[in-house]
Design an enzyme around this catalytic site. Structure first.
Site, PDB file in Angstrom:
ATOM      1  N   GLN A   1       9.796 -39.832 -19.048  1.00 18.00           N
ATOM      2  CA  GLN A   1       9.246 -39.637 -17.866  1.00 18.00           C
ATOM      3  C   GLN A   1       9.495 -38.136 -17.541  1.00 18.00           C
ATOM      4  OE1 GLN A   1       6.731 -41.441 -16.868  1.00 18.00           O
ATOM      5  NE2 GLN A   1       6.157 -40.354 -14.944  1.00 18.00           N
TER       6      GLN A   1
ATOM      7  N   ASP B   1       3.143 -40.301 -25.811  1.00 15.62           N
ATOM      8  CA  ASP B   1       2.840 -39.262 -24.777  1.00 15.62           C
ATOM      9  C   ASP B   1       1.872 -38.240 -25.492  1.00 15.62           C
ATOM     10  OD1 ASP B   1       3.130 -39.870 -22.165  1.00 15.62           O
ATOM     11  OD2 ASP B   1       5.293 -39.054 -22.057  1.00 15.62           O
TER      12      ASP B   1
ATOM     13  N   LYS C   1       4.129 -48.676 -15.797  1.00 13.94           N
ATOM     14  CA  LYS C   1       3.962 -48.696 -17.334  1.00 13.94           C
ATOM     15  C   LYS C   1       4.507 -49.949 -17.618  1.00 13.94           C
ATOM     16  CE  LYS C   1       3.811 -43.719 -17.572  1.00 13.94           C
ATOM     17  NZ  LYS C   1       3.980 -42.497 -17.789  1.00 13.94           N
TER      18      LYS C   1
HETATM   19  N1  GUN Z   1       4.638 -37.569 -15.683  1.00 10.07           N
HETATM   20  C1  GUN Z   1       3.477 -37.770 -15.000  1.00 10.07           C
HETATM   21  N2  GUN Z   1       2.508 -38.082 -15.902  1.00 10.07           N
HETATM   22  C2  GUN Z   1       3.164 -38.284 -17.074  1.00 10.07           C
HETATM   23  C3  GUN Z   1       3.110 -38.659 -18.497  1.00 10.07           C
HETATM   24  O1  GUN Z   1       1.785 -39.048 -18.662  1.00 10.07           O
HETATM   25  N3  GUN Z   1       3.994 -38.795 -19.381  1.00 10.07           N
HETATM   26  C4  GUN Z   1       5.391 -38.361 -18.945  1.00 10.07           C
HETATM   27  N4  GUN Z   1       6.227 -38.662 -19.857  1.00 10.07           N
HETATM   28  N5  GUN Z   1       5.625 -38.049 -17.748  1.00 10.07           N
HETATM   29  C5  GUN Z   1       4.642 -37.895 -16.873  1.00 10.07           C
END
Ligand code: GUN
Length: 291
Positions: free
Chosen positions: A96, A119, A52
């Site tokens: 995350q 998100d 990311k």
């Molecule tokens: N863990 C796995 N996929 C995601 C996501 O799209 N967002 C977040 N915050 N954690 C994740």
């Protein structure tokens, strides 16, 4: 059979975002800024967050990675989130998941200011989605909608069977596909672990979205000729022939199903690569709303 190429589509979206950021820079305005909070040292989470941050660099966003130790208390994490909520330089941020067991995920997600929740996990944003109001659509469903749109897959009046009712994929997917929108207006069935005669239902589907997390679950006998197949599965299966010691397997038996499908997403290289592009798109939206 047309292979739906998530890598290529995701690269294209990132190029589009990079072009927008270039224009922002030319106008001497500040660039969008995304922050990510990572608690602990979970291997997969570190990989995702790293990707990311690199994607932010690629499109020209500012990014901040906040790495906290595994033993961070819930209160400390809540304080960190409140600081991000109040920081005018940050347009959007993510925490995350998964979080360590001593931290309540829901409490954390509810503390994120909805207008910075890129998100799309906050109940306000999920509620807005169900009411057809502008919102942040979470990355995986948003990525699937984008693939259906960009590959011009007809959805209006079609029967979509979503397998899986998770809060971040199956449920929002079923809502999106039923909405009056591009890649919407579908007749949606949501199937799950208690569904009886699943194969009889999936066989009626024009589009199957497999998001149940069981490797190679959907087989050729379960789908009709010329169906569109979207595979959301990403299970790590041990494989000693791979350098990493595992390979990523989808929820669809690609070998057999691809012979019947009109369109299919591969794993890897289908839905997965779309998610980061959609997170960036959400952050750009947060930026424009915040101006
Ligand atoms: N863990 C796995 N996929 C995601 C996501 O799209 N967002 C977040 N915050 N954690 C994740």
């Amino acid at each position: 059979m047309i292979l739906i190429d998530g890598r290529q589509t995701s690269a294209k979206i990132k190029e589009e975002i990079a072009a927008t950021v270039s224009q922002i820079k030319q106008q001497n305005q500040r660039v969008p800024h995304l922050a990510a909070v990572l608690v602990g040292m979970d291997g997969a989470s570190m990989t995702y967050v790293g990707a990311k941050v690199r994607a932010c660099e690629f499109v020209g966003f500012d990014s901040t990675l906040i790495e906290l130790p595994e033993d961070t208390s819930e209160r400390e994490l809540l304080n960190q989130i409140k600081a991000l909520n109040n920081n005018p330089d940050i347009d959007g941020f993510i925490v995350q998941l998964p979080l360590p067991n001593h931290i309540d995920d829901q409490k954390i997600l509810m503390t994120i200011a909805p207008h910075k929740d890129v998100d799309g996990f906050h109940p306000v944003n999920v509620g807005r989605l169900t009411l057809d109001l502008p919102t942040f659509i979470s990355a995986t469903p948003y990525g699937i909608m984008e693939l259906l749109e960009r590959y011009d897959i007809p959805t209006s009046g079609k029967h979509v069977v979503v397998i899986g009712r998770s809060h971040i994929v199956g449920r929002p997917m079923s809502i999106l596909m039923s909405q009056k929108r591009k890649a919407g207006n579908a007749t949606v069935t949501i199937a799950h672990s208690r569904t009886e005669n699943l194969a009889a239902i999936t066989k009626q589907a024009d589009i199957v979205i497999a998001a149940l997390g069981i490797p190679e679950f959907l087989t050729a006998e379960m789908v009709k000729e010329n169906a569109v197949i979207i595979d959301v599965g990403i299970t790590r299966v041990p494989d000693t022939s791979k350098k990493k010691g595992y390979r990523i397997v989808g929820d669809v038996d690609f070998q057999s199903v691809s012979k019947k499908a009109s369109h299919i997403t591969p794993v890897p290289g289908g839905v997965g690569p779309m998610t980061i592009a959609m997170l960036l798109k959400n952050n750009l939206l947060a930026y424009h709303r915040n101006l």
